[in-house]
Design an enzyme around this catalytic site. Structure first.
Site, mmCIF file in Angstrom:
data_model
loop_
_atom_site.group_PDB
_atom_site.id
_atom_site.type_symbol
_atom_site.label_atom_id
_atom_site.label_comp_id
_atom_site.label_asym_id
_atom_site.label_seq_id
_atom_site.Cartn_x
_atom_site.Cartn_y
_atom_site.Cartn_z
ATOM 1 N N GLU A 19 43.385 36.555 52.342
ATOM 2 C CA GLU A 19 43.019 35.300 51.672
ATOM 3 C C GLU A 19 43.205 34.125 52.615
ATOM 4 O O GLU A 19 44.217 34.014 53.308
ATOM 5 C CB GLU A 19 43.893 35.102 50.425
ATOM 6 C CG GLU A 19 43.551 33.816 49.669
ATOM 7 C CD GLU A 19 44.273 33.724 48.350
ATOM 8 O OE1 GLU A 19 44.026 34.594 47.483
ATOM 9 O OE2 GLU A 19 45.094 32.798 48.181
ATOM 10 N N THR A 50 39.876 30.328 49.017
ATOM 11 C CA THR A 50 40.400 29.705 47.804
ATOM 12 C C THR A 50 39.592 28.466 47.415
ATOM 13 O O THR A 50 38.755 27.965 48.162
ATOM 14 C CB THR A 50 41.877 29.326 47.959
ATOM 15 O OG1 THR A 50 41.992 28.309 48.970
ATOM 16 C CG2 THR A 50 42.704 30.530 48.336
ATOM 17 N N TYR A 51 39.923 27.963 46.220
ATOM 18 C CA TYR A 51 39.206 26.862 45.582
ATOM 19 C C TYR A 51 40.283 25.943 45.031
ATOM 20 O O TYR A 51 41.082 26.361 44.191
ATOM 21 C CB TYR A 51 38.376 27.477 44.460
ATOM 22 C CG TYR A 51 37.234 26.687 43.885
ATOM 23 C CD1 TYR A 51 36.019 26.619 44.544
ATOM 24 C CD2 TYR A 51 37.339 26.077 42.635
ATOM 25 C CE1 TYR A 51 34.936 25.960 43.981
ATOM 26 C CE2 TYR A 51 36.274 25.412 42.070
ATOM 27 C CZ TYR A 51 35.072 25.352 42.744
ATOM 28 O OH TYR A 51 33.999 24.698 42.181
ATOM 29 N N ALA A 53 42.858 23.060 43.391
ATOM 30 C CA ALA A 53 43.165 22.695 42.008
ATOM 31 C C ALA A 53 42.156 21.682 41.489
ATOM 32 O O ALA A 53 41.814 20.718 42.171
ATOM 33 C CB ALA A 53 44.583 22.111 41.926
ATOM 34 N N GLY A 110 42.393 28.542 36.788
ATOM 35 C CA GLY A 110 42.688 27.423 37.669
ATOM 36 C C GLY A 110 43.762 26.510 37.100
ATOM 37 O O GLY A 110 44.060 26.535 35.899
ATOM 38 N N ASP A 111 44.327 25.701 37.975
ATOM 39 C CA ASP A 111 45.358 24.738 37.593
ATOM 40 C C ASP A 111 44.774 23.337 37.536
ATOM 41 O O ASP A 111 43.801 23.023 38.229
ATOM 42 C CB ASP A 111 46.504 24.764 38.605
ATOM 43 C CG ASP A 111 47.195 26.112 38.646
ATOM 44 O OD1 ASP A 111 47.377 26.714 37.569
ATOM 45 O OD2 ASP A 111 47.548 26.568 39.753
ATOM 46 N N TYR A 149 49.953 38.555 37.086
ATOM 47 C CA TYR A 149 51.244 37.910 37.337
ATOM 48 C C TYR A 149 52.390 38.872 37.030
ATOM 49 O O TYR A 149 52.804 38.999 35.876
ATOM 50 C CB TYR A 149 51.367 36.630 36.509
ATOM 51 C CG TYR A 149 50.286 35.642 36.850
ATOM 52 C CD1 TYR A 149 50.468 34.696 37.854
ATOM 53 C CD2 TYR A 149 49.039 35.687 36.209
ATOM 54 C CE1 TYR A 149 49.463 33.819 38.206
ATOM 55 C CE2 TYR A 149 48.029 34.811 36.563
ATOM 56 C CZ TYR A 149 48.242 33.881 37.559
ATOM 57 O OH TYR A 149 47.239 33.018 37.912
ATOM 58 N N ASP A 162 50.811 37.638 28.299
ATOM 59 C CA ASP A 162 50.193 37.559 29.623
ATOM 60 C C ASP A 162 49.454 38.848 29.946
ATOM 61 O O ASP A 162 48.343 38.824 30.506
ATOM 62 C CB ASP A 162 51.284 37.298 30.661
ATOM 63 C CG ASP A 162 50.724 36.745 31.965
ATOM 64 O OD1 ASP A 162 49.690 36.053 31.933
ATOM 65 O OD2 ASP A 162 51.325 37.006 33.023
ATOM 66 N N ASN A 165 46.262 38.962 28.076
ATOM 67 C CA ASN A 165 45.250 38.108 28.697
ATOM 68 C C ASN A 165 44.608 38.812 29.890
ATOM 69 O O ASN A 165 43.390 38.723 30.101
ATOM 70 C CB ASN A 165 45.882 36.791 29.148
ATOM 71 C CG ASN A 165 44.858 35.806 29.673
ATOM 72 O OD1 ASN A 165 43.839 35.544 29.019
ATOM 73 N ND2 ASN A 165 45.091 35.265 30.850
ATOM 74 N N GLN A 180 49.785 37.731 41.924
ATOM 75 C CA GLN A 180 50.550 36.693 42.590
ATOM 76 C C GLN A 180 51.556 37.386 43.514
ATOM 77 O O GLN A 180 51.919 38.546 43.297
ATOM 78 C CB GLN A 180 51.285 35.869 41.530
ATOM 79 C CG GLN A 180 52.133 34.733 42.053
ATOM 80 C CD GLN A 180 51.331 33.713 42.821
ATOM 81 O OE1 GLN A 180 51.178 33.868 44.034
ATOM 82 N NE2 GLN A 180 50.804 32.720 42.159
ATOM 83 N N HIS A 270 46.600 42.854 49.354
ATOM 84 C CA HIS A 270 45.895 41.582 49.546
ATOM 85 C C HIS A 270 46.875 40.632 50.219
ATOM 86 O O HIS A 270 47.917 40.280 49.636
ATOM 87 C CB HIS A 270 45.437 41.023 48.201
ATOM 88 C CG HIS A 270 44.579 39.802 48.310
ATOM 89 N ND1 HIS A 270 43.296 39.831 48.829
ATOM 90 C CD2 HIS A 270 44.810 38.508 47.957
ATOM 91 C CE1 HIS A 270 42.777 38.616 48.787
ATOM 92 N NE2 HIS A 270 43.675 37.800 48.273
#
Length: 308
Positions: A19, A50-51, A53, A110-111, A149, A162, A165, A180, A270
């Site tokens: 990444e 990455t993208y 926040a 996303g955050d 997570y 979680d 989800n 993560q 990863h």
């Protein structure tokens, strides 16, 4: 999973992905491309970009991802979030990825752009990552990765919520989950077993962070709820004052973590590179991955470009 799971014979060869994050200057772009080309020699399954926040790096992420396609010949995954954009805007980014040859998306809720703020869906946007995955499936036959997570998302109501989800994201059409980062093998192995017990059969790939800066790693861990055990903190204490020793110790720590996971059947890793080649390349060597020569790597990229 028991407290002391029985080890199994590790696979002959590990598989890796890397990444990166979008550069903020011309000099940083040169560093990124140099890092990507060096790590491409280890034959990664894919690399991801990455993208920021709130979609704050949207254009830079697109440009950097497209540049990786051209520079490395390695499959590239573009990150995409739901934050601060309508469905039409998010879909347009997905189509832009497809148009520049990117067939893999890391789909994330996303955050919020403001640190510490709660996520608020755009009135005309995707409400969560599961909706985003379903939307991407309607656009093109993307390969789709989602986040997992092991120590529970900080905003989740409970570990079970979680996990539920995660299952919704996979049921919506995601290919795999990438976790993560974490710092003990038991953290991942217990999570893997819980996911299997919940009926999740998709691959769950551990995210590995070779620590390049101890203070920075501690900040990252605090933000995402990743536990750093006392023994690890003792090993890391004072290392930021001695960068060469820090590199040796932290690479050894990451390699030991991966070696334990391999003994329990983990084949894919990863690696969060932070756009730096040295620690990630050393970790690949310790995983037993041979690096192709510069000539072989260049020839391989040329063949892929021609075939494209």
């Amino acid at each position: 999973m028991t407290d002391s799971p029985s080890p199994i014979v590790p696979p002959a060869t590990a598989r890796v992905s890397f990444e990166f994050f979008p550069p903020r200057s011309d000099e940083a772009e040169k560093t990124l491309m140099g890092t990507a080309q060096k790590l491409a020699a280890f034959g990664p399954e894919f690399v991801s970009m990455t993208y920021g926040a709130g979609g704050s790096t949207r254009e830079r992420s697109l440009q950097a991802a497209a540049a990786l396609v051209r520079a490395t010949g390695t499959p590239v995954a573009g990150h995409l979030t739901c934050v601060g954009a309508s469905r039409e805007e998010v879909n347009a980014v997905a189509r832009a990825y497809w148009d520049c040859g990117i067939r893999h998306i890391v789909a994330l809720r996303g955050d919020a752009a403001e640190p510490g703020s709660a996520f608020t869906p755009h009135p005309a946007g995707y409400r969560n990552a599961a909706e985003l995955v379903a939307g991407l499936r309607a656009i093109a036959p993307f390969e789709i990765s989602v986040a997992a997570y092991p120590e529970t998302h900080p905003e989740a109501a409970s570990p079970q919520a979680d996990l539920d989800n995660l299952r919704r994201k996979l049921d919506a059409g995601a290919t795999r989950a990438i976790t993560q980062f974490f710092f003990t093998p038991e953290t991942f192995l217990r999570f893997r077993d819980k996911a299997a017990g919940a009926g999740i059969t998709a691959p769950i790939v551990p995210g590995i962070l070779p620590i390049a800066n101890v203070a920075q790693a501690r900040r990252f861990a605090a933000q995402c709820g990743a536990h750093m055990p006392p023994e690890l903190l003792r090993q890391l204490d004072g290392l930021d004052a001695d960068p060469p020793l820090r590199a040796e110790v932290t690479t050894a720590i990451a390699a030991q973590l991966c070696a334990t996971l391999r003994r329990h059947g983990v084949e894919d890793f990863h690696i969060y590179t932070l756009n730096r080649a040295l620690s990630s390349a050393a970790l690949c060597r310790l995983l037993g991955l041979p690096a192709a020569s510069a000539a072989q790597s260049t020839a391989g990229r040329a063949r892929q470009v021609v075939q494209a």
